[in-house]
Structures are given as structure tokens and as C-alpha cells.
Design an enzyme around this catalytic site. Structure first.
Site, PDB file in Angstrom:
ATOM      1  N   SER A  55      18.958 -24.508 -94.727  1.00 32.88           N
ATOM      2  CA  SER A  55      18.874 -24.705 -93.278  1.00 32.88           C
ATOM      3  C   SER A  55      19.132 -23.414 -92.508  1.00 32.88           C
ATOM      4  CB  SER A  55      19.868 -25.779 -92.823  1.00 32.88           C
ATOM      5  OG  SER A  55      19.549 -27.033 -93.396  1.00 32.88           O
ATOM      6  N   CYS A 289      20.220 -34.726 -91.454  1.00 31.37           N
ATOM      7  CA  CYS A 289      20.048 -33.544 -90.611  1.00 31.37           C
ATOM      8  C   CYS A 289      18.609 -33.439 -90.085  1.00 31.37           C
ATOM      9  CB  CYS A 289      20.487 -32.297 -91.372  1.00 31.37           C
ATOM     10  SG  CYS A 289      20.991 -30.947 -90.287  1.00 31.37           S
ATOM     11  N   GLY A 331      20.444 -26.951 -85.129  1.00 33.29           N
ATOM     12  CA  GLY A 331      20.243 -26.381 -83.802  1.00 33.29           C
ATOM     13  C   GLY A 331      19.477 -27.293 -82.871  1.00 33.29           C
ATOM     14  N   HIS A 372      26.236 -33.677 -92.493  1.00 34.23           N
ATOM     15  CA  HIS A 372      26.039 -33.551 -93.944  1.00 34.23           C
ATOM     16  C   HIS A 372      27.095 -34.362 -94.694  1.00 34.23           C
ATOM     17  CE1 HIS A 372      22.853 -30.472 -94.230  1.00 34.23           C
ATOM     18  NE2 HIS A 372      23.284 -30.145 -93.028  1.00 34.23           N
ATOM     19  N   GLU A 374      27.333 -34.934 -97.738  1.00 34.89           N
ATOM     20  CA  GLU A 374      27.652 -34.323 -99.033  1.00 34.89           C
ATOM     21  C   GLU A 374      28.662 -33.192 -98.906  1.00 34.89           C
ATOM     22  OE1 GLU A 374      24.802 -31.461 -97.309  1.00 34.89           O
ATOM     23  OE2 GLU A 374      25.024 -33.635 -97.286  1.00 34.89           O
TER      24      GLU A 374
END
Length: 399
Positions: A55, A289, A331, A372, A374
Site C-alpha cells: 500500500s 482497506c 489515503g 487492517h 491482520e
């Protein structure tokens, strides 16, 4: 483990922002000039996972914690096969490191991947400048110390063109598909106990040891997402983000993950068209995400760019008196307006700025989150989400 040497100051280097602001520092990297979107991460730890997170592709990453490098780097904490960040901006870079898993220094790691770093920067002043203005393009150069805006203009123009392109194409697997075989590291234990007890309960309840087949649409997936899925005894197959509906369905998936990744979701509308077909098939879907933004856009949601993004390991999310601390790196965000017309629930809100952080549907077996679950790096408050989604798949199959 390599032996460390005390570092000298390094050669002069320049950080030039798109608005003309200049910061002077030092660099140990080989001479180069790079441009990218300058963003900041507020995490105190986890720099190896941050740098290798897809990312961050085409971005210059500022770490706000002042001392970076003192735990070295290792073979366990990769989130992709290489460093994805275009450049690294630090206050202090330590070549002395100590950690039971460490294999090499951070500087050696950066040089191995040919990534430029600039240190001895006033990162507090830099982050305040970004926060008060916005994320913008910037140039790091350790070739030209007195770099001027005029000299950097062409480099910045090229950076704008790259930033406005389809970044998923830069980080998605080049293969048509491949199978993931590595589960979570049992020695590290994080998240493993919740998985072991769940697997045992499901097998006992359903009297089955048949593995679920999970397809991951790779927009820049982090390895730890795959490790979690594999630890739930799933067969995990990663496919290129350009894979067609027919190519995915030939695997007969029990569930589909739309992964995290870099860039603007509006630049990959073709993915939205393909994901819509999976939704209409009522296949259980998990969006993470960028995947969360893609799922929302399937229902005609609008996405918008945040002033300086959410990037750190301690972002609170929650709703109805329940709160979790999460790892975040994005973002862009999703506008609320689509929720009512499409019968969606807002499961999580970002408690810093009130933006939408998680949704689920009344009509479809899908959930998505803007954070996230994870971790890697970050807390484990939200790793139950994988367990919940796998439960949704089993429930969908039994109904």
C-alpha cells in the site's frame, strides 16, 4: 547476524516538497533522486512491515518515532517480497540493533533493496507541515544538495503522472494465480490461539475436515492476511487483479477476499465491474482497506481523498460502546451517503475523525473494513474478523 559498525553522518541530502518547502539532511544511500507522495506513519515499531507493505507503493514514508533501526530486520516480517516505499525519511537511523530474530541492520536492508533514505530530518516539523497543509509530492535527492524547485519540476511532474495511474498493476502478482502455503508463525503466538480453538469447534460441529477454498484478488495483498487465512485451514489461492469472473469461478471459491493495495480506488473501476458479479452470485466476500473501498463503489458509493490519510498502529474504531485499536494505512475513505439506499450497516467508525471504517450488508454475505485486522505491524484487537468471516462462509454453505 551481521556485525554492526558505528555510522558516520553520511553525505548531504535534500528533501524538497511540492510547495517549495526544503528540509536538509544526510543519507547513506547510493546517489539517486526519487519522487513520490510524502506520507507519515505514527507507529513506534514495525518499520520492516511498513516498508514492505504494498500500500506504500510510490510513496515517501516519514516515520514520526525518532529512533529507527534498533531492532534490525529479519526474515519473518516481510509483508511482500521487497520494500515497496519509494523512499524513507527518518530522524535518527541506528545501525546498532538487538533482537532475537534480527539478521541484518536496517541500513543494510535498505541498501539491499536499493531504496533511498534521508535522515537527520526534523520529522516533527515535517509532519506538522504535512498535517497543516496536506499530503503532497516530494523529492529526495542525495545527488544534488542544493536542489531547487526549478530543477525538480520535471521529476515532480512525472511523479504526479505516476500517482494518478493504476498503482494496483505495479504490485499485483504477475502470475495468473498461485497457492499460499505459510500459516501464522506458532512461536510468535499472536492470533494463533483464537484460530486453533475455532478450527477444532467447527470440525466438531460440522463433522468435516474439508478445507474452504478462498480466492484472494491481489491488489497489493499483505502476507499476514494470507497467513491468517491459511491458519484457518483454508486453501488460499491468490489471483491477479485483472482476473475475469470466469477465471475466478473455475476455482469454485467458497469465499473471496478483495485485498488492500495502493492508490485511488477510482482508478480501477474495471475491478469494481468484476467484483459486482461475485456479489450478485452471493459469494461471501471480505474487503480490506482498498478492498473495502472497492466493495463500497460496487454499490455506487463515493470515495474521497483524506487531507493526510490514516497511517499508524493506534487508530481507534468503534460503534455502540465497543472500541478497538487498529492498524491503518490509507489515503482515501468512503462517503456515508450510500448506506441507507443499499441497506448497509455501519459497523465501525474512525473515532479520530468520524469517517466510515467498516460495513456489512443486510442482503449479501459480505463485510469490509477500512483498517487492517491482520495487524503486522499493530495490535490484535480486530483479528477476530477473520474468524467471523470464515463463520459466515460456513453458515452460507449450510443454509
Amino acid at each position: 547476524m551481521e556485525k554492526f559498525k558505528l555510522l558516520k553522518l553520511g553525505k548531504p541530502a535534500t528533501l524538497l516538497l511540492e510547495d517549495g518547502t526544503v528540509f536538509r539532511g544526510k543519507s547513506f544511500s547510493n546517489p539517486q533522486t526519487v519522487t513520490g507522495e510524502i506520507v507519515f506513519n505514527t507507529g513506534m515499531t514495525g518499520y520492516q512491515e511498513i516498508f514492505t507493505d504494498p500500500s506504500y507503493n510510490e510513496q515517501l514514508v516519514v516515520l514520526t518515532y525518532p529512533e529507527i533501526g534498533n531492532t534490525g530486520t529479519n526474515l519473518d516480517d516481510y509483508e511482500s517480497l521487497k520494500i515497496q516505499a519509494k523512499g524513507i525519511i527518518l530522524k535518527n537511523l541506528s545501525n546498532a540493533y538487538s533482537n532475537f530474530r534480527a539478521m541484518r541492520s536496517l541500513l543494510s536492508f535498505l541498501k539491499r533493496h536499493k531504496v533511498v533514505e534521508i535522515h537527520d530530518i526534523d520529522t516533527r516539523a515535517l509532519v506538522l507541515h504535512i498535517r497543516n497543509n496536506k499530503t503532497m509530492l516530494a523529492v529526495i535527492s542525495n545527488e544534488t544538495y542544493n536542489l531547487t524547485f526549478k530543477e525538480a519540476k520535471a521529476t515532480i511532474k512525472y511523479g504526479k503522472h505516476t500517482l494518478n495511474s493504476n498503482l494496483a498493476s505495479r504490485v499485483s502478482t504477475s502470475l495468473d494465480y498461485y497457492q499460499w502455503m505459510q500459516p501464522l508463525n506458532r512461536k510468535l503466538k499472536f492470533g494463533y490461539s483464537i484460530i486453533r480453538s475455532f478450527n477444532s469447534a467447527i470440525n466438531k460441529k460440522l463433522h468435516t475436515s474439508k478445507k474452504l477454498r478462498i480466492i484472494v484478488l491481489d491488489l497489493g495483498v499483505k502476507f499476514n492476511i494470507l497467513r491468517y487465512l491459511k491458519s484457518f485451514e483454508c486453501e488460499v489461492i491468490i489471483v491477479n487483479y485483472k482476473s475475469t469472473y470466469q477465471q475466478v469461478m473455475k476455482f469454485h471459491p467458497d469465499g473471496i477476499v478483495i485485498s488492500n493495495g495502493p492508490g485511488d480506488p477510482a482508478k480501477i473501476n474495471r475491478v469494481v465491474v468484476r467484483v459486482n458479479k461475485f456479489i450478485n452470485k452471493k459469494i461471501p466476500i471480505l474487503g480490506i482497506c482498498l478492498g473495502h473501498q472497492i466493495l463500497a463503489r460496487c454499490f455506487e458509493a463515493k470515495t474521497f481523498k483524506l487531507k493526510f490519510g490514516h497511517r499508524g498502529l493506534n487508530h481507534p474504531v468503534g460503534i455502540n460502546k465497543r472500541m478497538e485499536i487498529t492498524s491503518q494505512n490509507h489515503g482515501f475513505a468512503v462517503n456515508f451517503e450510500f448506506l441507507k439506499s443499499n441497506k448497509f450497516y455501519a459497523n465501525h467508525l474512525n473515532l479520530n475523525d468520524g469517517t466510515l471504517a467498516g460495513i456489512s450488508s443486510q442482503n449479501f454475505p459480505l463485510i469490509s473494513v477500512q483498517y487492517h485486522p491482520e495487524g503486522s505491524p499493530g495490535p490484535h484487537d480486530s483479528n477476530y474478523l477473520f474468524k467471523y468471516w470464515v463463520y459466515i462462509i460456513y453458515k452460507s454453505k449450510s443454509s
